[in-house]
Structures are given as structure tokens and as C-alpha cells.
Design a protein around this motif. Sequence first.
Motif, PDB file in Angstrom:
ATOM      1  N   UNK A 198       0.831  -1.213   0.000  1.00 17.52           N
ATOM      2  CA  UNK A 198       0.000   0.000   0.000  1.00 17.52           C
ATOM      3  C   UNK A 198       0.862   1.259   0.000  1.00 17.52           C
ATOM      4  N   UNK A 199       1.952   1.225   0.764  1.00 20.53           N
ATOM      5  CA  UNK A 199       2.840   2.395   0.837  1.00 20.53           C
ATOM      6  C   UNK A 199       3.584   2.568  -0.489  1.00 20.53           C
ATOM      7  N   UNK A 200       4.061   1.449  -1.056  1.00 21.86           N
ATOM      8  CA  UNK A 200       4.803   1.518  -2.316  1.00 21.86           C
ATOM      9  C   UNK A 200       5.973   2.465  -2.187  1.00 21.86           C
ATOM     10  N   UNK A 201       6.143   3.374  -3.157  1.00 18.36           N
ATOM     11  CA  UNK A 201       7.247   4.339  -3.018  1.00 18.36           C
ATOM     12  C   UNK A 201       6.733   5.739  -2.680  1.00 18.36           C
ATOM     13  N   UNK A 202       5.563   5.770  -2.028  1.00 17.19           N
ATOM     14  CA  UNK A 202       4.991   7.040  -1.566  1.00 17.19           C
ATOM     15  C   UNK A 202       5.846   7.591  -0.427  1.00 17.19           C
ATOM     16  N   UNK A 203       6.373   8.792  -0.610  1.00 17.03           N
ATOM     17  CA  UNK A 203       7.184   9.394   0.447  1.00 17.03           C
ATOM     18  C   UNK A 203       6.337  10.318   1.326  1.00 17.03           C
ATOM     19  N   UNK A 204       5.056  10.397   1.006  1.00 14.10           N
ATOM     20  CA  UNK A 204       4.181  11.359   1.679  1.00 14.10           C
ATOM     21  C   UNK A 204       3.491  10.875   2.939  1.00 14.10           C
ATOM     22  N   UNK A 205       3.898   9.733   3.488  1.00 13.65           N
ATOM     23  CA  UNK A 205       3.279   9.158   4.695  1.00 13.65           C
ATOM     24  C   UNK A 205       1.751   8.989   4.538  1.00 13.65           C
ATOM     25  N   UNK A 206       1.339   7.973   3.789  1.00 14.88           N
ATOM     26  CA  UNK A 206      -0.097   7.738   3.616  1.00 14.88           C
ATOM     27  C   UNK A 206      -0.745   7.172   4.879  1.00 14.88           C
ATOM     28  N   UNK A 207      -2.072   7.264   4.932  1.00 13.63           N
ATOM     29  CA  UNK A 207      -2.821   6.600   6.000  1.00 13.63           C
ATOM     30  C   UNK A 207      -3.225   5.233   5.454  1.00 13.63           C
ATOM     31  N   UNK A 208      -2.854   4.171   6.161  1.00 12.66           N
ATOM     32  CA  UNK A 208      -3.203   2.818   5.721  1.00 12.66           C
ATOM     33  C   UNK A 208      -4.095   2.184   6.777  1.00 12.66           C
ATOM     34  N   UNK A 209      -5.304   1.852   6.392  1.00  9.77           N
ATOM     35  CA  UNK A 209      -6.179   1.172   7.349  1.00  9.77           C
ATOM     36  C   UNK A 209      -6.278  -0.307   6.997  1.00  9.77           C
ATOM     37  N   UNK A 210      -5.896  -1.142   7.945  1.00  3.02           N
ATOM     38  CA  UNK A 210      -5.938  -2.584   7.730  1.00  3.02           C
ATOM     39  C   UNK A 210      -7.257  -3.113   8.286  1.00  3.02           C
ATOM     40  N   UNK A 211      -8.030  -3.736   7.429  1.00  7.38           N
ATOM     41  CA  UNK A 211      -9.298  -4.321   7.880  1.00  7.38           C
ATOM     42  C   UNK A 211      -9.186  -5.837   7.816  1.00  7.38           C
ATOM     43  N   UNK A 212      -9.322  -6.469   8.974  1.00  8.08           N
ATOM     44  CA  UNK A 212      -9.175  -7.916   9.031  1.00  8.08           C
ATOM     45  C   UNK A 212     -10.556  -8.547   9.107  1.00  8.08           C
ATOM     46  N   UNK A 213     -10.808  -9.503   8.224  1.00  5.16           N
ATOM     47  CA  UNK A 213     -12.096 -10.186   8.290  1.00  5.16           C
ATOM     48  C   UNK A 213     -11.869 -11.665   8.604  1.00  5.16           C
ATOM     49  N   UNK A 214     -12.923 -12.330   9.025  1.00  2.04           N
ATOM     50  CA  UNK A 214     -12.808 -13.734   9.412  1.00  2.04           C
ATOM     51  C   UNK A 214     -12.143 -13.862  10.767  1.00  2.04           C
ATOM     52  N   UNK A 215     -11.973 -15.081  11.232  1.00  3.57           N
ATOM     53  CA  UNK A 215     -11.313 -15.244  12.524  1.00  3.57           C
ATOM     54  C   UNK A 215     -10.045 -16.073  12.370  1.00  3.57           C
ATOM     55  N   UNK A 216      -9.164 -15.880  13.327  1.00  2.00           N
ATOM     56  CA  UNK A 216      -7.876 -16.553  13.273  1.00  2.00           C
ATOM     57  C   UNK A 216      -8.019 -18.030  13.648  1.00  2.00           C
ATOM     58  N   UNK A 217      -6.894 -18.692  13.618  1.00  2.47           N
ATOM     59  CA  UNK A 217      -6.838 -20.113  13.972  1.00  2.47           C
ATOM     60  C   UNK A 217      -7.504 -20.331  15.335  1.00  2.47           C
ATOM     61  N   UNK A 218      -8.154 -21.473  15.473  1.00  2.00           N
ATOM     62  CA  UNK A 218      -8.855 -21.777  16.723  1.00  2.00           C
ATOM     63  C   UNK A 218      -7.911 -21.668  17.913  1.00  2.00           C
ATOM     64  N   UNK A 219      -8.361 -21.009  18.942  1.00  2.00           N
ATOM     65  CA  UNK A 219      -7.519 -20.913  20.138  1.00  2.00           C
ATOM     66  C   UNK A 219      -6.640 -19.675  20.152  1.00  2.00           C
ATOM     67  N   UNK A 220      -6.476 -19.029  18.969  1.00  2.00           N
ATOM     68  CA  UNK A 220      -5.666 -17.801  18.918  1.00  2.00           C
ATOM     69  C   UNK A 220      -6.594 -16.626  19.188  1.00  2.00           C
ATOM     70  N   UNK A 221      -6.198 -15.761  20.073  1.00  2.00           N
ATOM     71  CA  UNK A 221      -7.044 -14.619  20.401  1.00  2.00           C
ATOM     72  C   UNK A 221      -6.534 -13.370  19.693  1.00  2.00           C
ATOM     73  N   UNK A 222      -7.437 -12.454  19.432  1.00  2.00           N
ATOM     74  CA  UNK A 222      -7.022 -11.250  18.692  1.00  2.00           C
ATOM     75  C   UNK A 222      -5.987 -10.462  19.484  1.00  2.00           C
ATOM     76  N   UNK A 223      -5.973 -10.676  20.803  1.00  2.00           N
ATOM     77  CA  UNK A 223      -5.026  -9.963  21.647  1.00  2.00           C
ATOM     78  C   UNK A 223      -3.588 -10.429  21.381  1.00  2.00           C
ATOM     79  N   UNK A 224      -3.460 -11.658  20.798  1.00  2.00           N
ATOM     80  CA  UNK A 224      -2.131 -12.182  20.476  1.00  2.00           C
ATOM     81  C   UNK A 224      -1.499 -11.440  19.295  1.00  2.00           C
ATOM     82  N   UNK A 225      -2.303 -10.731  18.555  1.00  2.00           N
ATOM     83  CA  UNK A 225      -1.787  -9.980  17.417  1.00  2.00           C
ATOM     84  C   UNK A 225      -1.247  -8.645  17.912  1.00  2.00           C
ATOM     85  N   UNK A 226       0.034  -8.398  17.673  1.00  2.00           N
ATOM     86  CA  UNK A 226       0.664  -7.188  18.201  1.00  2.00           C
ATOM     87  C   UNK A 226       0.445  -5.998  17.265  1.00  2.00           C
TER      88      UNK A 226
END
Length: 401
Positions: A279-307
Amino acid sequence: MKIAIASDFHLGYERFRSDAFRQAETALEMASKEADAIIIPGDIFDMRNPKPDVLAEAINLFRNLSKKEWRATAIDVSAASKAYTDVPILAIPGTHERRAKGAENPVNLLGLAGLLVDISDGAATLEKDGEKVLVYGIGGVSEERFLDTIKTLDPKPLAGHFSIFMFHQSAYELLPFSDDFIHLEQLPEGFDLYVNGHIHNRVEKKVHGKHFLIPGSTVLTQLKDAEQEEKGFFVFDTKAGTYSFHKIPSRRFVVVKIEADGKDADGLTNDIKKGIESAVGNDTGIPVVRVEISGSMKKGVRSIDLDAQGIIKEHAGRAIVEIAKPGVEESIENDTDVASLRKGSLENMSVKDYGLGIFIEKLKNGKYDLGISPSELFEMLSDEGTKEKTVKKALEELFSN
Ligand SMILES: [Mn+2]
């Protein structure tokens, strides 16, 4: 005559304060070179009571602009305020600048200073080499009052003039969720061009067989998918009946959609980083990147484990990253809610405050990332009145700006 249409500068907008100023300045500067006149359909400012330094910003901006060699002049002004200049820069206040009837608003102040002409509830004529263009303006009003305002003012095109109707409202065809919104066919007939502000993405439609244009904002505010397009302004050629969109250099906004399905925290982190990098590519202008995660992670993994904070920090200086975490396995049981409420009342906390706490917590745990704080939303939803009306009002606040 060539007429530039630029809107929703949101001067003073906290999050991207210098973007708001610089991008408005660029748009107006470019517009003054491309066009004979500029019309601004509202939200020059982000607030109705801007601080002196924001007012100073605006005064500097419009003073420089008004001193340019303009080819057209503003004449025959008949509006709620008097005109103190003939510089062909016509504006109306938007919803962000709206104040009680009779109270001065910051756009009106720019008019009083002779830096532009505030044509609220009235009209002005732009004249250039004998050609005349009428611009009728109605400043932003609450949606349910707009139709009555039109009926009361009864705006009409003027014979021998190219006539423009300029306003600052939502419209049902653009945001179909409130009966308070005007339908486009309810706009006054007979005008040659319809110009609206308020909506922050670009809109090109037809109304009564004529062009209906919304240039969108010149600055990122809501971070909705539609704001990924480039910012800019329109130039309308009244003789040819055609228009063009002129892009301005502006901070980029990119939405990156990531599928979480079955991944562990490391796998998902890798995908997110890759997504951000491309998404950033070679943009030197500091873009805003919003990451949208859909679905759920592997069973037993909690979203809190994602740093998420770690990923955000890692990209600091290259991108402004926002991560909407997946709401996996975090839903609180109903029984717990009731127990918490009971506990709250025992601790002398009002049920409303306790409810607010739970509401905020739940929104934080979920994917809530709309441009209004959870507590504001809570206040709105706990307003007196019918459920339907309350929800409509909240939606209106959330999705139109
Ligand atoms: Mn706006």
C-alpha cells in the motif's frame, strides 16, 4: 465563464491540521489559475467557533486569494449578509459552521472582512465580459428543515443568466437511510447546474436533466472506503456545459483488506506487513493505511495475540497505520453483562454510566472505527425520543459529514 467548485476544506481539523490548510491552499491557488471565479459549498472550517489561530489561517489564505487578478466580478448581491467585496469568491457555511439564526458564523466573518461573498439565503451574479452567471446559495441546515427552507426562500433561476443552485446537505439518493433527506427531484427546478458540499467523496450525477456536482473534501476526514480516491476540485465551463476534475496533491488513504481465516498471529502479522508495504509503495508522503481484518484466526488464537501496536510502531514515519482487529472469541456472555450491571449499581455507579462502560469496551473489542467517539455515540443513542428517530440521527451523524 469558468467556475471552480471546491469544498469542505475543514480548516482547523485536529487530526490533519496542516494537511487541511495546505491542501485547501493548493486547491484555491490552482483554481484561481484555471477559473474566472470560485464557488465554495460549505465547511471551509471544521468548527463553528474556530480558535483565533485557525481564523488567522483562513484570513491569510483568502486575503492572498482575493488579491489576485480576477477576470470576473461579483455583482448584484442579495443575500442574508451584505457584500463587502466584488471578488468572485462565493461561499455558504456548511453544517460544521452552522449556528443559530442571526448568530455570526466564521464564513460570514470572512464575508464581513471583504475576503469573499457569503451568499447564504440569497444570490450573487458573477460577471465577465458581459456574460452573467447567477449563483443561489443556501447554507447547511438540519436535514428535516431543508425542504421548508427551499419552500420559504423559493430560489429561482434568472433569465439571461447561467443559473447555479448551491447548497450543503445530504440527499436520499446518496445516503438512503433517512426520510429527512431531500430527494434530488425536490431541488428547485430550472437551474443550469446544481452544486453540493457535505459529502466528502466526489459525486457526479444529473438532477432535472442538468449536472449535479459534489467535489468532495480537500482533506481526509472520515477514512471511509470512498475517501481512497484523489482529492481535488471541479472546473465547470458554462459556455460549453462541460466540466473537468482537477486533482490536488494530497495525503493518500489506502484500505488494505486481510483475510484472517485459520492463520496464527505470526502468519497474520506477516500478511498485514506485506499488505502495508504494497500500500505504501514508493509514496514518500506518509499515507494513511487502514488494515481491515475479516474472518477469525486459527482456533484458540485470540485477537489480543496480534501485536497491532508493534506493527503500527514499525511503520511510523512511513505510514500512519490503523488496524481493525478481528473480533474473535471475545463476545461477553449476556449473563455476565447483567451481573456487571448489578455490580455497578451496588458500587453506586449509575446504570447509565455502567452501560456506557460496557458499550465502549464492546466497541473497542469489536471492529468499531467510525469517525465519532463511542461515548458521543452512546449519548446520541440514549437521547430521548423514539427509537427510530434516535437511530436515524446517529446514522446521519456517522455517515454524512
Ligand atoms: Mn464537511
